[in-house]
Design a protein around this motif. Structure first.
Motif, PDB file in Angstrom:
ATOM      1  N   ARG A 175     -64.832  43.804  25.900  1.00  0.00           N
ATOM      2  CA  ARG A 175     -64.868  44.924  26.846  1.00  0.00           C
ATOM      3  C   ARG A 175     -64.824  46.265  26.130  1.00  0.00           C
ATOM      4  O   ARG A 175     -65.550  47.195  26.482  1.00  0.00           O
ATOM      5  CB  ARG A 175     -63.713  44.806  27.837  1.00  0.00           C
ATOM      6  N   VAL A 176     -63.985  46.379  25.114  1.00  0.00           N
ATOM      7  CA  VAL A 176     -63.876  47.639  24.373  1.00  0.00           C
ATOM      8  C   VAL A 176     -65.183  47.936  23.642  1.00  0.00           C
ATOM      9  O   VAL A 176     -65.699  49.054  23.692  1.00  0.00           O
ATOM     10  CB  VAL A 176     -62.689  47.595  23.386  1.00  0.00           C
ATOM     11  N   LEU A 177     -65.741  46.928  22.966  1.00  0.00           N
ATOM     12  CA  LEU A 177     -66.989  47.149  22.227  1.00  0.00           C
ATOM     13  C   LEU A 177     -68.130  47.517  23.164  1.00  0.00           C
ATOM     14  O   LEU A 177     -68.933  48.410  22.854  1.00  0.00           O
ATOM     15  CB  LEU A 177     -67.344  45.905  21.408  1.00  0.00           C
ATOM     16  N   LYS A 178     -68.221  46.886  24.314  1.00  0.00           N
ATOM     17  CA  LYS A 178     -69.281  47.201  25.270  1.00  0.00           C
ATOM     18  C   LYS A 178     -69.090  48.600  25.829  1.00  0.00           C
ATOM     19  O   LYS A 178     -70.057  49.352  25.982  1.00  0.00           O
ATOM     20  CB  LYS A 178     -69.292  46.175  26.400  1.00  0.00           C
ATOM     21  N   ASN A 179     -67.857  48.983  26.107  1.00  0.00           N
ATOM     22  CA  ASN A 179     -67.571  50.314  26.618  1.00  0.00           C
ATOM     23  C   ASN A 179     -68.016  51.381  25.628  1.00  0.00           C
ATOM     24  O   ASN A 179     -68.620  52.387  26.005  1.00  0.00           O
ATOM     25  CB  ASN A 179     -66.074  50.430  26.906  1.00  0.00           C
ATOM     26  N   ILE A 180     -67.744  51.177  24.363  1.00  0.00           N
ATOM     27  CA  ILE A 180     -68.134  52.149  23.332  1.00  0.00           C
ATOM     28  C   ILE A 180     -69.651  52.157  23.148  1.00  0.00           C
ATOM     29  O   ILE A 180     -70.260  53.212  22.977  1.00  0.00           O
ATOM     30  CB  ILE A 180     -67.408  51.851  22.006  1.00  0.00           C
TER      31      ILE A 180
ATOM     32  N   ALA B  25     -77.449  52.446  12.101  1.00  0.00           N
ATOM     33  CA  ALA B  25     -77.703  51.059  12.508  1.00  0.00           C
ATOM     34  C   ALA B  25     -76.535  50.155  12.104  1.00  0.00           C
ATOM     35  O   ALA B  25     -76.238  49.180  12.798  1.00  0.00           O
ATOM     36  CB  ALA B  25     -79.001  50.557  11.893  1.00  0.00           C
ATOM     37  N   ALA B  26     -75.885  50.470  11.018  1.00  0.00           N
ATOM     38  CA  ALA B  26     -74.715  49.687  10.593  1.00  0.00           C
ATOM     39  C   ALA B  26     -73.588  49.821  11.617  1.00  0.00           C
ATOM     40  O   ALA B  26     -72.877  48.853  11.893  1.00  0.00           O
ATOM     41  CB  ALA B  26     -74.246  50.160   9.220  1.00  0.00           C
ATOM     42  N   ILE B  27     -73.461  51.004  12.201  1.00  0.00           N
ATOM     43  CA  ILE B  27     -72.451  51.218  13.232  1.00  0.00           C
ATOM     44  C   ILE B  27     -72.806  50.419  14.484  1.00  0.00           C
ATOM     45  O   ILE B  27     -71.945  49.812  15.125  1.00  0.00           O
ATOM     46  CB  ILE B  27     -72.312  52.714  13.554  1.00  0.00           C
ATOM     47  N   SER B  28     -74.097  50.383  14.824  1.00  0.00           N
ATOM     48  CA  SER B  28     -74.532  49.607  15.992  1.00  0.00           C
ATOM     49  C   SER B  28     -74.253  48.121  15.805  1.00  0.00           C
ATOM     50  O   SER B  28     -73.829  47.438  16.738  1.00  0.00           O
ATOM     51  CB  SER B  28     -76.017  49.834  16.246  1.00  0.00           C
ATOM     52  N   VAL B  29     -74.481  47.619  14.594  1.00  0.00           N
ATOM     53  CA  VAL B  29     -74.195  46.213  14.304  1.00  0.00           C
ATOM     54  C   VAL B  29     -72.694  45.956  14.410  1.00  0.00           C
ATOM     55  O   VAL B  29     -72.260  44.940  14.965  1.00  0.00           O
ATOM     56  CB  VAL B  29     -74.720  45.824  12.900  1.00  0.00           C
ATOM     57  N   LEU B  30     -71.912  46.877  13.916  1.00  0.00           N
ATOM     58  CA  LEU B  30     -70.466  46.736  13.972  1.00  0.00           C
ATOM     59  C   LEU B  30     -69.957  46.756  15.412  1.00  0.00           C
ATOM     60  O   LEU B  30     -69.046  46.008  15.765  1.00  0.00           O
ATOM     61  CB  LEU B  30     -69.803  47.852  13.168  1.00  0.00           C
ATOM     62  N   LEU B  31     -70.587  47.578  16.267  1.00  0.00           N
ATOM     63  CA  LEU B  31     -70.186  47.635  17.669  1.00  0.00           C
ATOM     64  C   LEU B  31     -70.654  46.414  18.454  1.00  0.00           C
ATOM     65  O   LEU B  31     -70.204  46.181  19.567  1.00  0.00           O
ATOM     66  CB  LEU B  31     -70.716  48.911  18.321  1.00  0.00           C
ATOM     67  N   ARG B  32     -71.569  45.648  17.911  1.00  0.00           N
ATOM     68  CA  ARG B  32     -72.018  44.432  18.581  1.00  0.00           C
ATOM     69  C   ARG B  32     -71.219  43.210  18.098  1.00  0.00           C
ATOM     70  O   ARG B  32     -70.874  42.341  18.877  1.00  0.00           O
ATOM     71  CB  ARG B  32     -73.505  44.209  18.328  1.00  0.00           C
ATOM     72  N   ASN B  33     -70.917  43.149  16.797  1.00  0.00           N
ATOM     73  CA  ASN B  33     -70.309  41.951  16.220  1.00  0.00           C
ATOM     74  C   ASN B  33     -68.916  42.160  15.649  1.00  0.00           C
ATOM     75  O   ASN B  33     -68.356  41.243  15.064  1.00  0.00           O
ATOM     76  CB  ASN B  33     -71.207  41.399  15.102  1.00  0.00           C
ATOM     77  N   GLY B  34     -68.370  43.357  15.776  1.00  0.00           N
ATOM     78  CA  GLY B  34     -67.098  43.662  15.145  1.00  0.00           C
ATOM     79  C   GLY B  34     -65.895  43.137  15.908  1.00  0.00           C
ATOM     80  O   GLY B  34     -66.004  42.589  17.005  1.00  0.00           O
ATOM     81  N   ASN B  35     -64.748  43.311  15.297  1.00  0.00           N
ATOM     82  CA  ASN B  35     -63.473  42.924  15.897  1.00  0.00           C
ATOM     83  C   ASN B  35     -62.594  44.153  16.030  1.00  0.00           C
ATOM     84  O   ASN B  35     -62.440  44.919  15.074  1.00  0.00           O
ATOM     85  CB  ASN B  35     -62.745  41.887  15.038  1.00  0.00           C
ATOM     86  N   VAL B  36     -62.013  44.341  17.198  1.00  0.00           N
ATOM     87  CA  VAL B  36     -61.114  45.466  17.431  1.00  0.00           C
ATOM     88  C   VAL B  36     -59.724  45.062  16.946  1.00  0.00           C
ATOM     89  O   VAL B  36     -59.206  44.017  17.317  1.00  0.00           O
ATOM     90  CB  VAL B  36     -61.070  45.840  18.925  1.00  0.00           C
ATOM     91  N   LEU B  37     -59.151  45.882  16.106  1.00  0.00           N
ATOM     92  CA  LEU B  37     -57.791  45.651  15.603  1.00  0.00           C
ATOM     93  C   LEU B  37     -56.821  46.399  16.522  1.00  0.00           C
ATOM     94  O   LEU B  37     -56.530  47.574  16.320  1.00  0.00           O
ATOM     95  CB  LEU B  37     -57.660  46.134  14.166  1.00  0.00           C
ATOM     96  N   PHE B  38     -56.345  45.717  17.545  1.00  0.00           N
ATOM     97  CA  PHE B  38     -55.474  46.371  18.517  1.00  0.00           C
ATOM     98  C   PHE B  38     -54.139  46.751  17.907  1.00  0.00           C
ATOM     99  O   PHE B  38     -53.500  47.697  18.368  1.00  0.00           O
ATOM    100  CB  PHE B  38     -55.280  45.464  19.739  1.00  0.00           C
ATOM    101  N   SER B  39     -53.707  46.046  16.865  1.00  0.00           N
ATOM    102  CA  SER B  39     -52.429  46.378  16.227  1.00  0.00           C
ATOM    103  C   SER B  39     -52.494  47.717  15.501  1.00  0.00           C
ATOM    104  O   SER B  39     -51.484  48.401  15.371  1.00  0.00           O
ATOM    105  CB  SER B  39     -52.020  45.268  15.261  1.00  0.00           C
ATOM    106  N   GLU B  40     -53.681  48.105  15.038  1.00  0.00           N
ATOM    107  CA  GLU B  40     -53.848  49.387  14.350  1.00  0.00           C
ATOM    108  C   GLU B  40     -54.380  50.472  15.274  1.00  0.00           C
ATOM    109  O   GLU B  40     -54.461  51.628  14.884  1.00  0.00           O
ATOM    110  CB  GLU B  40     -54.800  49.214  13.164  1.00  0.00           C
ATOM    111  N   SER B  41     -54.784  50.116  16.479  1.00  0.00           N
ATOM    112  CA  SER B  41     -55.346  51.070  17.428  1.00  0.00           C
ATOM    113  C   SER B  41     -54.242  51.749  18.218  1.00  0.00           C
ATOM    114  O   SER B  41     -53.126  51.243  18.324  1.00  0.00           O
ATOM    115  CB  SER B  41     -56.294  50.357  18.403  1.00  0.00           C
ATOM    116  N   ASN B  42     -54.573  52.908  18.793  1.00  0.00           N
ATOM    117  CA  ASN B  42     -53.630  53.642  19.630  1.00  0.00           C
ATOM    118  C   ASN B  42     -54.196  53.673  21.051  1.00  0.00           C
ATOM    119  O   ASN B  42     -54.985  54.540  21.393  1.00  0.00           O
ATOM    120  CB  ASN B  42     -53.411  55.056  19.096  1.00  0.00           C
TER     121      ASN B  42
END
Length: 126
Positions: free
Chosen positions: A41-46, A69-86
């Motif tokens: 949900r977070v990645l799709k929202n961004i 394009a590297a950012i776009s790939v990261l937003l499609r396949n990346g992992n959100v680190l909720f422990s480091e996020s605010n």
């Protein structure tokens, strides 16, 4: 009522239900992602928002010979680190996303506001 008639009535009712569901939900643009957990949900929202790159992130991308394009790939396949996020902020939440693109490990910080997502910094690990 014989078993054959029961299956026939069940099949007819099931077909009518599928048709109704198709007409009511089909045009609304509703989507069902494979895994629709908090990470997706977070990645799709961004991904759906306008992206703005800070000066620091632009410099970090160009110094490592990467483009947006590297950012776009990261937003499609990346992992959100909720422990480091605010995520406790009211207006613009800050997310840390990690993943790989072009055989490089990336970790970026994104400020996610209502209508715009700002890529604040990008770290590259080789």
């Amino acid at each position: 009522m014989r078993i054959r008639q029961r299956f026939l009535f069940y099949g007819i009712g099931f077909a009518i239900g599928i048709l109704l569901l198709y007409f009511f939900v089909g045009g609304s643009g509703a989507s069902c992602d494979y895994s629709y957990g908090p990470n997706s949900r977070v990645l799709k929202n961004i991904r759906l928002k306008e992206r703005v790159f800070s000066e620091i992130s632009t410099q970090q991308l160009s110094s490592n010979q990467l483009d947006t394009a590297a950012i776009s790939v990261l937003l499609r396949n990346g992992n959100v680190l909720f422990s480091e996020s605010n995520t406790n902020l009211d207006s613009c939440k800050i997310y840390v996303i990690e993943g790989s693109s072009k055989e490089k490990e990336l970790k970026m910080t994104v400020q996610n506001c209502d209508s715009i997502a700002t890529i604040q910094k990008v770290e590259v690990f080789k």
